[in-house]
Design an enzyme around this catalytic site. Structure first.
Site, PDB file in Angstrom:
ATOM      1  N   GLN A  37       0.674  -1.256   0.032  1.00  0.00           N
ATOM      2  CA  GLN A  37      -0.055   0.154  -0.276  1.00  0.00           C
ATOM      3  C   GLN A  37       0.720   1.165  -0.021  1.00  0.00           C
ATOM      4  OE1 GLN A  37      -2.663   0.210   3.372  1.00  0.00           O
ATOM      5  NE2 GLN A  37      -0.878   0.335   4.931  1.00  0.00           N
TER       6      GLN A  37
ATOM      7  N   ARG B   1      16.333  -2.911  10.738  1.00  0.00           N
ATOM      8  CA  ARG B   1      15.220  -3.591  10.033  1.00  0.00           C
ATOM      9  C   ARG B   1      15.238  -3.332   8.477  1.00  0.00           C
ATOM     10  NH1 ARG B   1      10.126  -4.957  11.588  1.00  0.00           N
ATOM     11  NH2 ARG B   1       9.739  -5.611  14.052  1.00  0.00           N
TER      12      ARG B   1
ATOM     13  N   TYR C 169      21.377  -2.357  21.796  1.00  0.00           N
ATOM     14  CA  TYR C 169      22.365  -2.938  21.029  1.00  0.00           C
ATOM     15  C   TYR C 169      22.923  -2.378  19.842  1.00  0.00           C
ATOM     16  CZ  TYR C 169      18.218  -4.678  18.595  1.00  0.00           C
ATOM     17  OH  TYR C 169      16.878  -5.067  18.028  1.00  0.00           O
TER      18      TYR C 169
ATOM     19  N   ASP D 223       2.008 -10.825  11.321  1.00  0.00           N
ATOM     20  CA  ASP D 223       1.200  -9.948  12.365  1.00  0.00           C
ATOM     21  C   ASP D 223      -0.260  -9.966  11.945  1.00  0.00           C
ATOM     22  OD1 ASP D 223       3.160  -9.486  13.977  1.00  0.00           O
ATOM     23  OD2 ASP D 223       3.347  -7.428  13.404  1.00  0.00           O
TER      24      ASP D 223
END
Length: 391
Positions: free
Chosen positions: A34, A107, A216, A296
């Protein structure tokens, strides 16, 4: 089944992993996203040995070796004085037991590698500005329509469009996640602003009454990623990219050790965000006809075991293997659910328990309460392998 035409709604980490797994098996894959441009918001990401097996399987070993931080030991410390409460090995001992280690990665670095690999395959494509509006099934396929008036037909459709999934709503109706009472801040601090003496070791967790901080390195040690959790009775704002101020963060963690406060003080305001943590009871089915869910969209999970992205990555590899192992779409989705639903439900429930353990008022007894083991390894999460799991 060979040479299927498969659609995936959502170009997140789970959807792209599924795309690579299905391309590996010889299918045609279209990923429909999207957003108007491809990118991954967020910061650090934990990859347990199970996810590493999956990413190696789809060809991302070099990305992990060159882009990820490989912790050896991780220390859990007391919030007030920083003294060690527990030591956890994330390297050699995991390799010896599970064949892989723990990795920590930005990510965006993982997402960039996944999307590049999908686009590099002639049978894969990623289409942007595709907001799912309607899913319509016929006897021989699935037709999905988008807000821009376009529509596409597939043999199989996978909804990998997050916790507020439009595909899931089409299958099962509106199922809104519920606020859990936890909020979190995430931030990235340039490493040259961080005193090295507070990074012993670089990967560490700090526990306090109703609070937890995990930090981290990412980006080849150029940035320090942190996530700070607290408890709050109510939360109304949606999204996980809500701006916060450094002052608000420091006020929440007043009285904590300088090993935490000194890097919080240095976070650039434009790299500091907050969000509320939401959860939902596991579904009794992920599939309907030729449509199924992943990540998810199927099983939103609290982050206290670091397994949100891990589960989505596992899902992606397993569905790729299940489709090829089966003689029909229906059989493939049955195999997929049988291999994944018990695992996902277990992690969802155990993540809730882990949150309570990390936020318990009696910080001193943490290691004894966890039986002297890391929360994830202690409940056997690393024993699962999506590459060899029966499908």
């Amino acid at each position: 089944m060979k040479d299927l035409n498969i659609g995936i709604v959502g170009a997140g980490i789970g959807g792209l992993t599924a795309a690579l797994a299905l391309l590996k098996e010889g299918h045609r894959v279209t990923v429909l996203e999207q957003a108007p441009q491809l990118g991954e918001v967020g910061a650090g990401l934990s990859l347990s040995p199970t996810a590493v097996h999956a990413l190696n399987y789809v060809g991302l070993h070099d990305t992990l070796e060159t882009k990820a931080y490989k912790p050896e030991d991780q220390c859990v410390r007391h919030f007030k004085d920083g003294r060690p409460l527990a030591w956890i090995n994330r390297g050699q001992s995991l390799i010896e037991q599970y064949g892989e280690r723990y990795y920590l990665i930005h990510r965006a670095d993982l997402h960039d590698a996944l999307s590049a690999a999908v686009r590099a395959d002639a049978r894969g494509s990623i289409l942007l500005s595709k907001r799912c509006r309607e899913v319509h099934q016929t006897g021989g396929g699935v037709r999905v329509s988008f807000d821009d008036a376009s529509s596409y037909s597939f043999d199989l459709l996978i909804g990998a469009d997050g916790s507020r999934s439009a595909v899931r709503s089409q299958l099962f109706g509106p199922l809104e996640p519920q606020y859990t009472g936890y909020i979190a801040w995430r931030g990235l601090v340039p490493m040259d602003r961080v005193p090295q003496e507070i990074l012993q070791p670089p990967s560490g967790i700090f526990l306090g009454n109703g609070h937890m901080v995990n930090r981290y390195p990412v980006r080849n040690g150029q940035l320090l990623n942190f996530v700070a959790f607290a408890e709050r009775a109510a939360w109304a704002e949606e999204g996980w990219s809500i701006r916060s101020s450094v002052e608000e963060l420091l006020a929440e963690f007043e009285g904590w050790t300088p090993m935490v406060l000194r890097f919080m003080e240095q976070v650039p305001p434009e790299l500091l965000f907050k969000w509320g943590l939401f959860d939902r009871e596991p579904l009794t089915s992920w599939s309907q006809g030729r449509v199924t869910l992943l990540g998810d969209a199927a099983h939103p999970v609290l982050p206290f075991l670091g397994h949100g992205a891990v589960l989505a990555i596992e899902d992606g590899v397993v569905i790729g293997r299940a489709v090829t192992a089966a003689d029909s779409i229906e059989e493939a989705l049955q195999r997929y659910e049988a291999a994944r639903m018990p695992r996902a439900a277990f992690v969802v429930h155990e993540s809730r328990k882990a949150g309570k353990q990390y936020h318990a008022p009696d910080v001193e007894t943490f290691n004894a309460r966890m039986n002297n083991k890391a929360a994830d390894e202690g409940i056997g999460l690393f024993s699962y392998n999506p590459v060899t799991q029966v499908v």
